[in-house]
Scaffold this active site. Sequence first.
Site, PDB file in Angstrom:
ATOM      1  N   CYS A  34       7.195  49.045  -2.349  1.00 29.08           N
ATOM      2  CA  CYS A  34       7.635  50.242  -2.232  1.00 29.08           C
ATOM      3  C   CYS A  34       6.204  50.913  -2.470  1.00 29.08           C
ATOM      4  O   CYS A  34       5.264  50.314  -3.455  1.00 29.08           O
ATOM      5  CB  CYS A  34       8.066  49.762  -3.576  1.00 29.08           C
TER       6      CYS A  34
ATOM      7  N   ASP B 270       2.683  11.042   3.148  1.00 30.73           N
ATOM      8  CA  ASP B 270       3.619  11.353   3.936  1.00 30.73           C
ATOM      9  C   ASP B 270       3.171  12.863   4.551  1.00 30.73           C
ATOM     10  O   ASP B 270       2.438  13.798   3.739  1.00 30.73           O
ATOM     11  CB  ASP B 270       4.581  12.249   2.443  1.00 30.73           C
TER      12      ASP B 270
ATOM     13  N   TYR C 255      -4.422   2.954   8.532  1.00 29.06           N
ATOM     14  CA  TYR C 255      -3.715   1.559   7.720  1.00 29.06           C
ATOM     15  C   TYR C 255      -3.313   0.417   8.624  1.00 29.06           C
ATOM     16  O   TYR C 255      -2.678  -0.324   8.329  1.00 29.06           O
ATOM     17  CB  TYR C 255      -2.486   1.463   6.598  1.00 29.06           C
TER      18      TYR C 255
ATOM     19  N   CYS D 209       5.426  53.687  -9.419  1.00 31.93           N
ATOM     20  CA  CYS D 209       6.575  52.385  -9.740  1.00 31.93           C
ATOM     21  C   CYS D 209       6.868  51.267 -11.301  1.00 31.93           C
ATOM     22  O   CYS D 209       5.684  50.431 -11.216  1.00 31.93           O
ATOM     23  CB  CYS D 209       6.789  51.426  -8.507  1.00 31.93           C
TER      24      CYS D 209
ATOM     25  N   LYS E 225       3.031   4.607   0.843  1.00 31.57           N
ATOM     26  CA  LYS E 225       3.444   5.756   2.299  1.00 31.57           C
ATOM     27  C   LYS E 225       2.955   6.735   2.247  1.00 31.57           C
ATOM     28  O   LYS E 225       3.351   7.526   1.544  1.00 31.57           O
ATOM     29  CB  LYS E 225       4.776   4.907   2.389  1.00 31.57           C
TER      30      LYS E 225
ATOM     31  N   CYS F  50      12.995  51.942  -9.036  1.00 28.04           N
ATOM     32  CA  CYS F  50      12.290  53.196  -9.001  1.00 28.04           C
ATOM     33  C   CYS F  50      12.715  53.952  -7.562  1.00 28.04           C
ATOM     34  O   CYS F  50      12.606  55.043  -7.827  1.00 28.04           O
ATOM     35  CB  CYS F  50      10.529  53.707  -8.887  1.00 28.04           C
TER      36      CYS F  50
ATOM     37  N   CYS G 224      13.403  50.992  -3.347  1.00 24.85           N
ATOM     38  CA  CYS G 224      12.700  50.018  -4.343  1.00 24.85           C
ATOM     39  C   CYS G 224      13.927  50.470  -5.675  1.00 24.85           C
ATOM     40  O   CYS G 224      15.238  51.130  -6.053  1.00 24.85           O
ATOM     41  CB  CYS G 224      11.694  51.128  -5.127  1.00 24.85           C
TER      42      CYS G 224
ATOM     43  N   LYS H 265      10.784   2.985  -0.994  1.00 21.96           N
ATOM     44  CA  LYS H 265      11.112   5.354  -0.603  1.00 21.96           C
ATOM     45  C   LYS H 265      11.203   5.377  -1.301  1.00 21.96           C
ATOM     46  O   LYS H 265      12.173   4.503  -2.276  1.00 21.96           O
ATOM     47  CB  LYS H 265      12.395   5.531   0.677  1.00 21.96           C
TER      48      LYS H 265
ATOM     49  N   GLU I 192       0.938  -1.059  -0.515  1.00 22.78           N
ATOM     50  CA  GLU I 192      -0.058   0.052  -0.240  1.00 22.78           C
ATOM     51  C   GLU I 192       0.989   1.194  -0.173  1.00 22.78           C
ATOM     52  O   GLU I 192       1.970   0.905   0.074  1.00 22.78           O
ATOM     53  CB  GLU I 192      -1.089  -0.045   1.202  1.00 22.78           C
TER      54      GLU I 192
HETATM   55  S1  IVH Z   1       2.823   0.776   9.255  1.00 24.99           S
HETATM   56  C1  IVH Z   1       4.641  -1.168  12.383  1.00 24.99           C
HETATM   57  N1  IVH Z   1       1.642   1.617   6.718  1.00 24.99           N
HETATM   58  O1  IVH Z   1       5.524   5.579   8.440  1.00 24.99           O
HETATM   59  C2  IVH Z   1       3.954  -0.562  11.449  1.00 24.99           C
HETATM   60  N2  IVH Z   1       3.293   3.248   8.341  1.00 24.99           N
HETATM   61  O2  IVH Z   1       8.661   5.000   9.228  1.00 24.99           O
HETATM   62  C3  IVH Z   1       3.756   0.675  11.151  1.00 24.99           C
HETATM   63  N3  IVH Z   1       2.590   5.712   7.273  1.00 24.99           N
HETATM   64  O3  IVH Z   1       5.283   6.070  11.290  1.00 24.99           O
HETATM   65  C4  IVH Z   1       3.399   1.631  10.372  1.00 24.99           C
HETATM   66  N4  IVH Z   1       1.835   5.315   5.400  1.00 24.99           N
HETATM   67  O4  IVH Z   1       3.469   7.127  10.347  1.00 24.99           O
HETATM   68  C5  IVH Z   1       2.645   1.777   7.723  1.00 24.99           C
HETATM   69  N5  IVH Z   1       0.777   2.389   4.830  1.00 24.99           N
HETATM   70  C6  IVH Z   1       1.572   2.885   5.753  1.00 24.99           C
HETATM   71  C7  IVH Z   1       2.133   4.084   6.210  1.00 24.99           C
HETATM   72  C8  IVH Z   1       2.480   4.018   7.495  1.00 24.99           C
HETATM   73  C9  IVH Z   1       2.887   5.960   6.191  1.00 24.99           C
HETATM   74  C10 IVH Z   1       4.326   6.416   8.337  1.00 24.99           C
HETATM   75  C11 IVH Z   1       4.165   6.372   9.722  1.00 24.99           C
HETATM   76  C12 IVH Z   1       5.688   5.572  10.094  1.00 24.99           C
HETATM   77  C13 IVH Z   1       6.418   6.123   9.414  1.00 24.99           C
HETATM   78  C14 IVH Z   1       7.197   4.910   8.935  1.00 24.99           C
END
Ligand code: IVH
Length: 698
Positions: free
Chosen positions: A452, A138, A247, A457, A136, A437, A434, A340, A134
Amino acid sequence: MMTKPDTTASMQAATTQWLQSAAPATAHQTEQLREVLRFHEHRYYVLNDPLIADNEYDHLYKLLQQTELAHPEWVTPTSPTQRVGSSLNSSFASVSHLVPMLSLDNSYNAEDLLDFDRRVRELSGLSEVTYCVEPKFDGASMSVIYENDQLVRSATRGDGVQGDDITTNSKQIRSIPLAAAFSRYGIQQVEIRGEVLMSKKNFALYNSKLAEEGIPPLANPRNAAAGSLRMKDPQEVGRRNLEAFLYHVAFYTTTADGLVPTTHSGMLEMLWQLGFRSPQQEKRVLQGIQAVIDYCLAFEARRDDLPYEIDGMVIKVDDLQRQEQLGQTTHHPRWAIAYKFKARQAISTLRGVEFQVGRTGAVTPVAKLDPVGIGGVTVSSISIHNQDYIAEKDLLLGDQVLIERAGDVIPQIVRSLPDKRNGTQQPIHFPTHCPVCQSQLAKEADEAVWRCINIECPAQVVERIIHFVSKDALDIRSFGEQQVRRFYELGLLKDIPGLYKLDYEAIGQLDGFGTKSIANLRSSLEASKQQPLHRLIYGLGIRHVGETMAKTLARSVQHLNDLRERSAEQLLTLEDVGPKVAASIAGFFANAQNLQMLDELAHLGLNLQQQEAAPTTGGALTGKTFLFTGTLEKFKRQQAELQVEEKGGQILGGVSSKLNYLVVGADAGSKLEKAKKIPSIIILTEDEFLALLAAEQG
Ligand code: IVH
């Protein structure tokens, strides 16, 4: 909360009824109205697929609010009205997570993932592992606890063991249900992990609001989300339109065995069924690591198309028993890993600072950097906003700086890297005059921006013309920023009215201007004269008047000149107009030069009239759209349309998702068929329409 078709149909029927009825008369009816509101919140905030217009939701919400005000004994803690905390957060109490919030081990390429898979297979004894993959997300991580089907606590990650109690603020996130039927799964207490996000769109909107107020923008949506969770005022949190993906079920207690899912993907499905926004649609359950690698790469390619930021993928062993068997180190689980994406950060050197004068006279420092590639674009210039920002980021000439570009968001300097200084770095000196001018710069007491204040100007004049012709203002096609600058420098254009008095003979002598391009320019200038009033108002570039404010102002008048008569006090009565905005608008219309320009524009044939019928203020159908089809037997179409318009409603020309109500007479044909395919359209018989009018009477 499930949205099976039968639920959807019955909820839509209930919606139509409530839209036509008076306030609920009993506690039971009030709860029914709440169910309807919860259903629509879920459609909007979780499924991203609303079935009713915003103003209809607002109408139902107000109905509930009024009922609860009259009958406080009917209020329940999970009522949609209870999201809005009235008091401020004085401080955030420290609370312990039920189980520690671990972080994830990172991987950066296919090889790292192959290593991870090898470890998992060795430890589990499996020859092929089933993974759930799934995004990650941000944002800012968060933990929420439900007990007996009610949200009881939310907390930030903190140090992983203890976090800050942010329950009140989290209730402002509409995709987090206040109640969820975990009892259906035999679950009594549950702690769920998730990520709070600000969508790219909301982030851009939020930053543009900051910019309008002269406040430097936030660097990325992650910081915006994290900062929002710790705001003192929950109502302000609400205005930021945060979202949350949940999640991970980290812990639960159960009273009945056998009902709780045994896989991670099953847990995501359970959360989804209970009305949470889990990555149910984004996740994939895949056999073996190669399929995982392929999915990660495919998702990375789509990264920029998503409405929110993700910085990678998370790969989890799907079977929960296997997860337990694999266990964890002190920092991270052995059953999961983050993959990542390539960094969108880079380091460059700050070589110089240029000072640019904007349309409102604001002097903006722009950092000139050694060109550096980030996420597919080369960056060599970044706005550093104002003096306070330079101090806050601790920037010196010659510094190495960390740059971030979050997706399609404009690159920003995150911070300087003072450890890398070698003694040659120099302070950045802000000009006192400025740069264009040479008049002395001024700063208002409560602002961070130097301006300004010479309205003549040249830098400001040219920027004002560029703004006037821009796409969201008068939208003068084939006349862009470069041309405005060129014409201005050549003396062919000196102010906004000058656009409509161009010397085409002289222009014809210029390189790149043939008969055709001149004809195009002439016709787009001519067409711009008929642009709606709100575009002209926006185009005037009045400070603090963005597109939305321009529309509010246009709707409040019949002719632009009406604004000349308005005092700041009168302007304050308009929606979203505060003292600053009111003063700025009143100031603009008090300036003789500006008035002379408006007279000239009127004389040149520009439209200063508000053409869209001003909605009857407070009309019961304000903002609602109608269309009549078929043979109407109970009333004349024209009369009905007039009635709708008198009550502030609008008649549309055809069936589209913009339509709220289709009123159907006998033998209705294609319009009805089309409307049936758009779930948000409410289809009314003639009688139902009459009942709606009667209900809205007064
Ligand atoms: S699982 C024990 N799933 O990424 C596992 N983390 O360093 C718990 N994050 O602190 C994390 N999307 O804040 C998980 N689909 C996802 C995520 C996710 C973002 C973040 C979360 C965690 C950091 C991992």
